[in-house]
Motif scaffolding. Structure first.
Motif, PDB file in Angstrom:
ATOM      1  N   ALA A  19      59.124  53.580  56.940  1.00 12.45           N
ATOM      2  CA  ALA A  19      59.719  54.855  56.541  1.00 12.45           C
ATOM      3  C   ALA A  19      59.665  55.051  55.030  1.00 12.45           C
ATOM      4  O   ALA A  19      59.451  56.163  54.555  1.00 12.45           O
ATOM      5  CB  ALA A  19      61.168  54.931  57.030  1.00 12.45           C
ATOM      6  N   GLU A  20      59.855  53.962  54.278  1.00  9.07           N
ATOM      7  CA  GLU A  20      59.963  54.099  52.822  1.00  9.07           C
ATOM      8  C   GLU A  20      58.710  53.648  52.088  1.00  9.07           C
ATOM      9  O   GLU A  20      58.740  53.399  50.883  1.00  9.07           O
ATOM     10  CB  GLU A  20      61.213  53.353  52.349  1.00  9.07           C
ATOM     11  CG  GLU A  20      62.465  53.911  53.025  1.00  9.07           C
ATOM     12  CD  GLU A  20      63.764  53.521  52.358  1.00  9.07           C
ATOM     13  OE1 GLU A  20      63.756  52.662  51.461  1.00  9.07           O
ATOM     14  OE2 GLU A  20      64.798  54.102  52.748  1.00  9.07           O
ATOM     15  N   GLU A  21      57.602  53.503  52.839  1.00 11.82           N
ATOM     16  CA  GLU A  21      56.300  53.234  52.235  1.00 11.82           C
ATOM     17  C   GLU A  21      56.297  51.959  51.407  1.00 11.82           C
ATOM     18  O   GLU A  21      56.003  51.958  50.214  1.00 11.82           O
ATOM     19  CB  GLU A  21      55.832  54.446  51.413  1.00 11.82           C
ATOM     20  CG  GLU A  21      55.797  55.725  52.238  1.00 11.82           C
ATOM     21  CD  GLU A  21      55.052  56.878  51.570  1.00 11.82           C
ATOM     22  OE1 GLU A  21      54.505  56.692  50.479  1.00 11.82           O
ATOM     23  OE2 GLU A  21      55.026  57.973  52.169  1.00 11.82           O
ATOM     24  N   SER A  22      56.621  50.866  52.078  1.00  6.98           N
ATOM     25  CA  SER A  22      56.620  49.551  51.435  1.00  6.98           C
ATOM     26  C   SER A  22      55.609  48.669  52.171  1.00  6.98           C
ATOM     27  O   SER A  22      55.722  48.455  53.374  1.00  6.98           O
ATOM     28  CB  SER A  22      58.031  48.962  51.524  1.00  6.98           C
ATOM     29  OG  SER A  22      58.061  47.664  50.987  1.00  6.98           O
ATOM     30  N   PRO A  23      54.589  48.168  51.465  1.00  6.45           N
ATOM     31  CA  PRO A  23      53.518  47.427  52.142  1.00  6.45           C
ATOM     32  C   PRO A  23      53.900  45.985  52.461  1.00  6.45           C
ATOM     33  O   PRO A  23      53.710  45.099  51.646  1.00  6.45           O
ATOM     34  CB  PRO A  23      52.349  47.505  51.161  1.00  6.45           C
ATOM     35  CG  PRO A  23      52.982  47.685  49.823  1.00  6.45           C
ATOM     36  CD  PRO A  23      54.293  48.393  50.036  1.00  6.45           C
ATOM     37  N   VAL A  24      54.430  45.775  53.642  1.00  9.78           N
ATOM     38  CA  VAL A  24      54.849  44.448  54.093  1.00  9.78           C
ATOM     39  C   VAL A  24      53.861  43.954  55.156  1.00  9.78           C
ATOM     40  O   VAL A  24      53.547  44.679  56.094  1.00  9.78           O
ATOM     41  CB  VAL A  24      56.267  44.500  54.702  1.00  9.78           C
ATOM     42  CG1 VAL A  24      56.626  43.165  55.351  1.00  9.78           C
ATOM     43  CG2 VAL A  24      57.284  44.876  53.630  1.00  9.78           C
ATOM     44  N   VAL A  25      53.383  42.737  54.984  1.00 10.37           N
ATOM     45  CA  VAL A  25      52.519  42.108  55.982  1.00 10.37           C
ATOM     46  C   VAL A  25      53.391  41.255  56.894  1.00 10.37           C
ATOM     47  O   VAL A  25      54.041  40.319  56.429  1.00 10.37           O
ATOM     48  CB  VAL A  25      51.447  41.219  55.311  1.00 10.37           C
ATOM     49  CG1 VAL A  25      50.516  40.632  56.359  1.00 10.37           C
ATOM     50  CG2 VAL A  25      50.679  42.006  54.254  1.00 10.37           C
ATOM     51  N   VAL A  26      53.419  41.588  58.175  1.00 11.68           N
ATOM     52  CA  VAL A  26      54.130  40.776  59.161  1.00 11.68           C
ATOM     53  C   VAL A  26      53.122  39.792  59.751  1.00 11.68           C
ATOM     54  O   VAL A  26      52.119  40.210  60.334  1.00 11.68           O
ATOM     55  CB  VAL A  26      54.706  41.652  60.294  1.00 11.68           C
ATOM     56  CG1 VAL A  26      55.329  40.778  61.375  1.00 11.68           C
ATOM     57  CG2 VAL A  26      55.715  42.655  59.737  1.00 11.68           C
ATOM     58  N   VAL A  27      53.372  38.495  59.556  1.00  6.01           N
ATOM     59  CA  VAL A  27      52.516  37.480  60.178  1.00  6.01           C
ATOM     60  C   VAL A  27      53.350  36.783  61.245  1.00  6.01           C
ATOM     61  O   VAL A  27      54.392  36.210  60.941  1.00  6.01           O
ATOM     62  CB  VAL A  27      52.011  36.442  59.155  1.00  6.01           C
ATOM     63  CG1 VAL A  27      51.140  35.398  59.843  1.00  6.01           C
ATOM     64  CG2 VAL A  27      51.249  37.115  58.019  1.00  6.01           C
ATOM     65  N   SER A  28      52.910  36.868  62.478  1.00  2.00           N
ATOM     66  CA  SER A  28      53.661  36.238  63.565  1.00  2.00           C
ATOM     67  C   SER A  28      52.822  35.166  64.236  1.00  2.00           C
ATOM     68  O   SER A  28      51.685  35.421  64.638  1.00  2.00           O
ATOM     69  CB  SER A  28      54.077  37.276  64.611  1.00  2.00           C
ATOM     70  OG  SER A  28      54.722  36.638  65.700  1.00  2.00           O
ATOM     71  N   GLY A  29      53.373  33.957  64.321  1.00  6.10           N
ATOM     72  CA  GLY A  29      52.768  32.951  65.178  1.00  6.10           C
ATOM     73  C   GLY A  29      52.825  33.427  66.610  1.00  6.10           C
ATOM     74  O   GLY A  29      53.545  34.367  66.947  1.00  6.10           O
ATOM     75  N   ALA A  30      52.073  32.786  67.489  1.00  6.70           N
ATOM     76  CA  ALA A  30      52.015  33.245  68.877  1.00  6.70           C
ATOM     77  C   ALA A  30      51.470  32.130  69.761  1.00  6.70           C
ATOM     78  O   ALA A  30      50.872  31.174  69.266  1.00  6.70           O
ATOM     79  CB  ALA A  30      51.127  34.480  68.971  1.00  6.70           C
TER      80      ALA A  30
END
Lengths: 562, 562
Positions: B98-109
């Motif tokens: 919503a607030e235009e913040s470039p976050v990379v989500v890295v999820s193990g799986a």
């Protein structure tokens, strides 16, 4: 007397009131949540209704509490605001889905007028339907109550699906609909899920013949027995036949563990060897409502030969390699309970592990995991309900002799850390006669332990045992690093922060005894035992399981050294 | 010297190492997360890399910290395990979107092999793709690194989209892929987003003419100026023309607030009247990268006449009612900064509110919201970065004179409670020279305040001011009930629980002065000020805003009495 030809005027009702009525009629007494501007109107209504609103510190706590409430009481409700509230409970709703717990998610939302007029209202992610799209992935039914004509029917439909499927559902309530007056026409009931009589007869005939002919049959109760209210029918079957009966981890306490037919926990390498050997050596394993998950199967260390299994789950019965479809679990359990089956001699079956005798001669000895659980086994009584967080709290608790049924709660499949403390709030409100005994690791306690604030606020008195071993012990056995450490808190000082509660630091056996005695006597508030354990000391069950998980991970190449 | 005709052997690399390399090359120094078995292998790699792994108490804290880091540093990373980790950060990722913040989500799986073999692996909700489907709703690009042939290209593609769109992306890393060796071929760069030269020329010509002809132009800087790195270009424009300049709430501190052209915050009724009157009375309002949200517009109390606005956002410029498409914000700001525009006489523009003089003559007077913010205004220095949680912490902070740029962080649109404390961890690690000054309500602190544990662990020293007024003050003004209360904690005792930190209870002006002095002197650890405020005492800005929100809600029918 009214003229029978008169047609009754349709009852008019406000949408928010109708939702509250229906929840109450379905046995709900408490709603868990955190307020926010889009849900204030509905919360105001709840506050003036017969339902009790329980406000937690964070929405995550409300989600876990509602899940526990649903497991104890058959239906739970979590009520949150839009976006910042709803998305905080994606994980707790995911857990309820995975473990078949019927939780109703009620989310406030922007009004229909706001949506039409303004593209950028606060708490919105992408589109006004983003939250709905997320919950479509995590629930079995969902609705946005945006239409007065259908609102009541939609409420009925979605609640009926939750009860039928025993899984979470999602109801989004735009704030301008809370007081919208509508005609209260109930939805037609869902078509009943019935068995095909011919298939059912054939399935029961084959299953009955197999069980009757077996030399040494055994029953394994799974989670769906509790969820679908089949405990009584299963007990009829067990008591008529005296077939030795085990439980899976996810369904521990489905049967009171002093029951003469109870033999213990079946969970591959996680359970005791004699139970595993008895079950796996049986020529007829009757699995009732069991989910064959990795954790239920002890990290896939279980060795069940499908040819010798009868596996009943919702809508399906497998007898060896024969799959019967369109047969309901209820009909199968009822049918077997009524069938003509021989009575067995239970004398050769294993008995539950005796409680380790607790000598009082070593009060200065440092407390160990084994001694902790030995002492807790002796401490258990039927007014305690054990709630275990994933990790060694759960594995260590697996062999606790829980007499009460249901008397054990744990997310033993989805395994979300941080469940146990907020779950204690939901469980005690669902079953006011009980007192929760919470087992939780230090890492998990740092996630949601402050929800003891909610226990204080609503006058609850859980006993919380923090297994304090400096981090994520389960993970250390798989692959260790600084990432498995947590900051050492002085957990027993939590009462200083909250202004209520009793804290105990436990380093020796004597201190454990004293703290448990004090906790027994202190029933006015929560008691927290900070039990300092050697970081390398874990339960034997965990050591076996972690060995298996580690092998699996290494075999998959992810943790081998380059 | 190598024979130039030789083709270099393709570089081989492990997927996990490639991801770490690329993050480092893009300026990332820290990764925030909580371990879990599906991500241990990758965390082990991070721990041995140039990146620093920062473990928070709960995944929610990691998500907020990564968001703050991204706002300060241009890219942030949160790393979690599957299901129980990933779904806990749905909300923080929604806020970053919503607030235009470039976050990379890295999820193990789970590994690809596990997925193929077993239907019921722990941490799974519905299907193995459930988490991916959820994050597709919350991100601008997503990938599951399930194919060695494409893994490196997928990493490049997804990271490039994060940087271009300034929004979160999702990378799922099955645990058997972490050490999979692949050929490191980079993806072709994304096609650049370029302006259409003819449209740009026409757009700039009209905008320039309008600004030049205006009697009293004004600039309003919005959040995209900071996100797209246009602060310097905007400053060139401002300094060449001396056009008076305001900021929106979401972009507060885009320009240092001692800058001679700075006039204050423009946010409808939320801001000061003279700024609102100056902006709304202007014959040419140049909005640069501003999001016209309800909160930025003071609950829609702002009255901007589109006919007199020039509104530049990503990919689009509106000049009055003329919409120009295919023009990039960068080109527009650069173009205006280089245009031939007259210099203005700034003497008639409002000046920022002077800091209220702090008399020291009333040390025994109970502290009030107004005096608290007056004293904080005097306390501010350029090494402090202000981080405000939604609610009166944010509204009260709106007029703090922040000299540093960027020196203010707040989720002023999505408005998720609980942001500020974990954000302080991300912000201080992103900008090690600064010290966070955190403003947070008591309700929000109960959500995520224990993340000060993480500050202790990593040697950070935020100053945390808890506005302790017994509950959710913002909501009380809309519709009150017991649901707006929170349990009164003795917040200053948190150091007893965590075993570190300094706590101060503040009830009077003298105690506030003493606590701020002590906090200045104590730089080794966090300092927490529990500021006891009258529950009815709120900032004037909040009173104005809540009045507006309340009217809107009542008009929509949701909170009227039946």
């Amino acid at each position: 007397m009214a003229d029978p030809t008169t047609i009754a005027a349709p009852r008019r009702v406000r949408v928010g009131d109708y939702l509250i009525e229906r929840l109450r009629d379905l046995g709900v007494g408490h709603v868990f949540g955190v307020p926010g501007d889009f849900v204030l109107g509905f919360m105001h209504k709840i506050e003036r209704s017969e339902l009790t609103l329980v406000n937690t510190c964070d929405e995550q706590g409300a989600g876990f509490a509602a899940d526990a409430y649903a497991r104890m009481r058959g239906l739970g409700v979590v009520c949150v605001t839009y976006g910042v509230g709803g998305l905080k409970i994606a994980n707790t709703t995911g857990q309820a889905y995975a473990e078949e717990s019927p939780v109703v998610v009620v989310s406030g939302a922007p009004s229909l007028a706001e949506r039409a007029l303004h593209p950028l209202i606060h708490h919105k992610v992408r589109g006004y339907d983003t939250q709905l799209r997320v919950f479509e992935q995590l629930t079995v039914a969902s609705t946005v109550l945006g239409d007065s004509e259908t609102a009541c029917r939609e409420i009925d439909r979605v609640l009926a699906v939750a009860l039928r499927e025993k899984r979470p559902v999602y109801i989004e309530l735009p704030r301008d609909m809370v007081d919208a007056e509508v005609v209260a026409h109930a939805a037609p009931p869902l078509p009943p899920e019935v068995s095909d009589p011919a298939v059912l007869a054939a399935a029961l005939a084959e299953a009955t013949a197999r069980i009757a002919a077996a030399r040494r049959p055994v029953i394994v109760l799974g989670v769906e027995v509790q969820r679908f209210g089949l405990t009584e029918a299963a007990l009829r079957l067990i008591e008529r036949t005296e077939i030795p009966t085990a439980v899976t981890l996810l369904d521990k306490s489905a049967i009171g563990e002093r029951h003469p037919s109870f033999i213990g926990l079946y969970a591959g390498a996680l359970g005791r060897d004699e139970v595993r050997e008895y079950v796996e050596g049986s020529d007829c394993v009757l699995l009732l409502g069991a989910l064959l998950t990795d954790l239920n199967l002890g990290g896939f260390t279980a060795r069940l030969d499908p040819a010798r299994c009868i596996h009943a789950t919702r809508g399906r019965l497998e007898v060896g390699y024969h799959v019967y479809e369109r047969v309901q679990l209820t009909d199968v359990v009822d049918g077997l309970a009524a069938a003509d089956l021989p009575r067995r001699d239970p004398s050769r079956a294993p008995r539950p592990a005796p409680i380790a005798p607790v000598e009082n001669g070593r009060p200065d000895a440092p407390i160990t995991v084994a001694r902790l659980f030995g002492r807790l086994a002796a401490f258990l009584s039927d007014d305690l309900i054990v709630i275990a967080d994933p990790g060694d709290a759960l594995f260590g608790a697996a062999d606790l002799p829980v007499g009460r049924s249901p008397g054990f709660l744990a997310p033993a499949y989805y395994a979300s850390l941080g469940f146990a403390v907020p779950a204690a709030i939901g469980a005690q409100l669902a079953a006011p006669g009980c007192r929760p005994l919470v087992l939780v690791g230090d890492g998990a306690f740092q996630m949601t332990g402050v929800e003891l604030s909610t226990a204080v606020r609503y006058g609850l008195n859980p006993i919380v045992v923090v297994l304090n071993n400096g981090g994520y012990a389960t993970e250390r056995l798989i692959l260790d690093g600084a990432f498995n450490d947590v900051l050492p808190w002085d957990f027993a000082r939590l009462p200083d922060l909250l202004g209520a509660g009793r804290g105990f630091r436990v380093e020796t056996e004597g201190e454990l005894d004293a703290a448990l005695d004090a906790a027994s006597a202190e029933t006015e508030t929560y008691c927290l035992l900070d039990v300092r354990l050697d970081p390398k000391d874990v339960s034997p069950a965990l050591r076996r399981l972690a060995g298996r998980l580690s092998t699996a991970a290494a075999g998959a190449g992810s943790v081998s050294e380059p």
